[in-house]
Design an enzyme around this catalytic site. Structure first.
Site, mmCIF file in Angstrom:
data_model
loop_
_atom_site.group_PDB
_atom_site.id
_atom_site.type_symbol
_atom_site.label_atom_id
_atom_site.label_comp_id
_atom_site.label_asym_id
_atom_site.label_seq_id
_atom_site.Cartn_x
_atom_site.Cartn_y
_atom_site.Cartn_z
ATOM 1 N N SER A 109 -8.104 -14.686 18.577
ATOM 2 C CA SER A 109 -9.329 -15.774 18.363
ATOM 3 C C SER A 109 -10.481 -15.054 18.650
ATOM 4 O O SER A 109 -11.350 -13.963 18.350
ATOM 5 C CB SER A 109 -9.048 -17.238 18.028
ATOM 6 O OG SER A 109 -10.229 -17.674 17.181
ATOM 7 N N ASP A 159 -5.875 -16.335 6.375
ATOM 8 C CA ASP A 159 -6.629 -17.422 7.827
ATOM 9 C C ASP A 159 -8.136 -17.822 6.152
ATOM 10 O O ASP A 159 -8.834 -16.793 6.092
ATOM 11 C CB ASP A 159 -7.095 -16.527 7.971
ATOM 12 C CG ASP A 159 -7.661 -16.623 9.832
ATOM 13 O OD1 ASP A 159 -8.426 -17.352 10.226
ATOM 14 O OD2 ASP A 159 -7.679 -16.453 11.030
ATOM 15 N N HIS A 190 -4.885 -18.605 10.645
ATOM 16 C CA HIS A 190 -6.112 -18.548 12.057
ATOM 17 C C HIS A 190 -4.922 -18.817 12.890
ATOM 18 O O HIS A 190 -4.692 -18.697 14.436
ATOM 19 C CB HIS A 190 -7.106 -19.283 12.183
ATOM 20 C CG HIS A 190 -7.668 -18.864 12.741
ATOM 21 N ND1 HIS A 190 -8.223 -17.675 12.846
ATOM 22 C CD2 HIS A 190 -8.173 -18.986 14.097
ATOM 23 C CE1 HIS A 190 -9.207 -17.100 14.189
ATOM 24 N NE2 HIS A 190 -9.450 -17.585 14.743
HETATM 25 C C1 MLT Z 1 -15.464 -16.549 17.342
HETATM 26 O O1 MLT Z 1 -16.768 -17.672 17.169
HETATM 27 O O2 MLT Z 1 -15.416 -15.567 18.120
HETATM 28 C C2 MLT Z 1 -15.007 -16.406 16.415
HETATM 29 O O3 MLT Z 1 -15.402 -17.719 15.131
HETATM 30 C C3 MLT Z 1 -13.815 -17.343 16.153
HETATM 31 C C4 MLT Z 1 -13.161 -18.902 17.065
HETATM 32 O O4 MLT Z 1 -14.030 -19.342 18.676
HETATM 33 O O5 MLT Z 1 -13.322 -19.520 16.418
#
Ligand code: MLT
Length: 222
Positions: A109, A159, A190
């Protein structure tokens, strides 16, 4: 070994054998330097581990760079933090004496997004990358050459944060830069699943990251 020197709170574990990769573990929002250690053990037993904690706090939750909203990144901060993370990996290689060419990012992520940013802005930092639920972090004015750098992009088909088009856009960008990219679609959202772990483990077992005759990456001329 746990430390807060070298610029990041981090965990380092040396590889069991010299040829093993050193996994640069990059956690998701709200994670820390411990979060992905079990994943590293599941992916490559005996791998070295370098696991920093992201320095940006969003309502108390560690991240690797600032965002303005969900999926909307503070690009100035992203660029600065990407260079800062690359410098940390360099310093850690000197301090702990591991081979920088054997560093493979494993990011989830937010951690996958900064790993993708490292590939695009600091390409010499990584010998390969496993990107779990990544999106396009930034489109650099000039693409680097990451020819033959193995990259596994493992994203969910449903996702809510990353559309299939966004995943395809990132895959195309990395391929244009020359990455040897494998795109793995998971039938989920996700969250990480056993399918991600199985696929990443098998994929990592097939790579030859850091072998003496493996080609190197290069940044574009400045
Ligand atoms: C981010 O902010 O890098 C993406 O939205 C993934 C997350 O951290 O939720």
């Amino acid at each position: 070994m746990t430390g807060d020197d070298l610029g990041f709170v981090h965990v380092f574990r040396p590889p069991a054998v010299v040829e093993a990769p050193v996994l640069l573990l990059l956690h998701g929002t709200g994670g820390n330097e411990q979060a992905l250690l079990p994943l590293a053990d599941a992916l490559v037993p005996g791998a070295g581990v370098l696991s920093p904690r992201g320095k940006v706090l969003e309502q108390g939750k560690p991240r690797f760079f600032r965002r303005l909203a969900e999926g909307v990144f503070d690009l100035e901060d992203l660029v600065r933090r990407t260079h800062e993370l690359a410098a940390f990996v360099d310093r850690a290689a000197g301090q702990y004496g591991f081979d920088r060419r054997r560093v493979v990012a494993v990011g989830f992520s937010n951690g996958a997004n900064i790993a993708a940013s490292l590939l695009l802005l600091e390409p010499a930092t990584l010998g390969g990358a496993v990107l779990l639920r990544a999106m396009v972090p930034i489109v650099p004015e000039q693409l680097p050459t990451i020819a033959h750098t193995p990259v596994l992009l493992s994203n969910g088909r449903v996702d809510p944060l990353i559309s299939p088009e966004e995943t395809e856009r990132l895959a195309a960008l990395l391929r244009r830069a020359g990455a040897d990219l494998t795109l793995a679609w998971q039938p989920v959202g996700h969250e990480l699943t056993a399918g991600d772990v199985d696929q990443a483990r098998d994929w990592l077992a097939r790579q030859r990251v850091g072998d003496a005759d493996a080609p190197r990456s290069a940044a574009p001329p400045r």
